[in-house]
Write a protein that holds these residues in place. Structure first.
Motif, short mmCIF file in Angstrom:
data_model
loop_
_atom_site.label_atom_id
_atom_site.label_comp_id
_atom_site.label_asym_id
_atom_site.label_seq_id
_atom_site.Cartn_x
_atom_site.Cartn_y
_atom_site.Cartn_z
N ALA A 104 68.05 61.90 115.83
CA ALA A 104 68.06 63.02 116.77
C ALA A 104 67.04 64.09 116.36
N GLN A 105 66.94 64.37 115.08
CA GLN A 105 65.95 65.36 114.62
C GLN A 105 64.54 64.90 114.94
N LEU B 49 59.85 66.06 120.94
CA LEU B 49 59.92 66.72 122.24
C LEU B 49 59.45 68.16 122.16
N CYS B 50 59.76 68.84 121.07
CA CYS B 50 59.27 70.21 120.91
C CYS B 50 57.74 70.22 120.96
N ARG B 51 57.10 69.29 120.26
CA ARG B 51 55.64 69.22 120.29
C ARG B 51 55.13 68.94 121.70
N SER B 52 55.76 68.00 122.39
CA SER B 52 55.32 67.66 123.75
C SER B 52 55.49 68.82 124.71
N THR C 198 61.68 76.37 128.97
CA THR C 198 63.13 76.12 128.88
C THR C 198 63.39 74.80 128.17
N ALA C 199 62.62 73.77 128.51
CA ALA C 199 62.78 72.46 127.85
C ALA C 199 62.48 72.57 126.36
N LEU C 200 61.43 73.31 126.02
CA LEU C 200 61.08 73.53 124.61
C LEU C 200 62.21 74.24 123.88
N THR C 201 62.75 75.28 124.49
CA THR C 201 63.84 76.03 123.89
C THR C 201 65.07 75.16 123.69
N GLU C 202 65.41 74.36 124.70
CA GLU C 202 66.57 73.47 124.59
C GLU C 202 66.38 72.43 123.50
N SER C 203 65.17 71.86 123.41
CA SER C 203 64.93 70.87 122.35
C SER C 203 64.95 71.52 120.98
N ALA C 204 64.40 72.72 120.86
CA ALA C 204 64.43 73.42 119.57
C ALA C 204 65.86 73.74 119.16
N GLN D 273 65.32 72.11 110.58
CA GLN D 273 64.98 73.41 110.00
C GLN D 273 64.27 74.28 111.02
N PRO D 274 64.63 75.56 111.08
CA PRO D 274 63.94 76.46 112.01
C PRO D 274 62.49 76.67 111.60
N SER D 275 61.63 76.88 112.60
CA SER D 275 60.22 77.17 112.33
C SER D 275 59.67 78.03 113.45
N ALA D 276 58.54 78.67 113.19
CA ALA D 276 57.91 79.52 114.19
C ALA D 276 57.47 78.68 115.40
N LEU D 277 57.00 77.49 115.16
CA LEU D 277 56.62 76.56 116.24
C LEU D 277 57.47 75.31 116.07
N PRO D 278 58.59 75.22 116.77
CA PRO D 278 59.51 74.08 116.61
C PRO D 278 58.81 72.74 116.80
N GLY D 279 59.08 71.83 115.88
CA GLY D 279 58.52 70.49 115.95
C GLY D 279 57.17 70.37 115.27
N VAL D 280 56.58 71.49 114.88
CA VAL D 280 55.27 71.49 114.22
C VAL D 280 55.51 71.73 112.73
N SER D 281 55.01 70.80 111.92
CA SER D 281 55.21 70.98 110.48
C SER D 281 53.95 71.39 109.80
#
Length: 148
Positions: free
Chosen positions: A97-98, A104-107, A125-131, A140-148
């Motif tokens: 799931a992670q 999806l956050c990146r997309s 909204t989709a980004l927020t829901e996936s984050a 883990q929370p990040s400033a740009l969800p899905g971006v490491s």
């Protein structure tokens, strides 16, 4: 797609390609959450969480497909199967799931960057829901969800 001269990264600039990529991610999410929900104990908290995410991503997948058709595009098809790794316990479910939600956050972040108006609102909204879902699965929370 253009090359970002300052950072050497590929940057998506075609909204249709960005929507198609997000749709591909939603197809993968529907598959993964169906697998998770089907492999875990009936009625368990993790199974219910996966079932809820499955419903959300199925609706989002259908919305994006309808949008693409409305725009005269042929939506990308789902793959027959996706590589997930083992999903035989809650830890495996969380790992899959992670990974799905981070992708999806990146997309969706790309779609936000190449759209305006109602389309950008939908993507945000989709980004927020996936984050949020990523965090619910222990990401883990990040400033740009899905971006490491």
């Amino acid at each position: 797609m253009r090359r970002d001269g300052d950072h050497g990264a590929d940057v998506e600039t075609d909204p249709t390609d960005a929507w198609q990529n997000a749709l591909a991610g939603e197809h993968a999410a529907v598959y993964a959450y169906g697998l998770i929900a089907g492999r875990l104990a009936e009625g368990s908290a993790v199974q219910r969480q996966a079932a809820s995410a499955f419903a959300l991503h199925r609706k989002r997948r259908d919305d994006v497909m309808a949008r693409l058709v409305r725009d005269g595009q042929t939506p990308v098809e789902a793959q027959p199967a996706y590589e997930t790794g083992a999903v035989d316990n809650a830890a495996g479910a969380r790992r899959v799931a992670q990974a799905v939600e981070a992708g999806l956050c990146r997309s969706w972040l790309v779609v936000v960057g190449v759209t305006t108006g109602a389309a950008r609102t939908y993507a945000a909204t989709a980004l927020t829901e996936s984050a949020t879902t990523l965090l619910a699965w222990g990401g883990q929370p990040s400033a740009l969800p899905g971006v490491s």
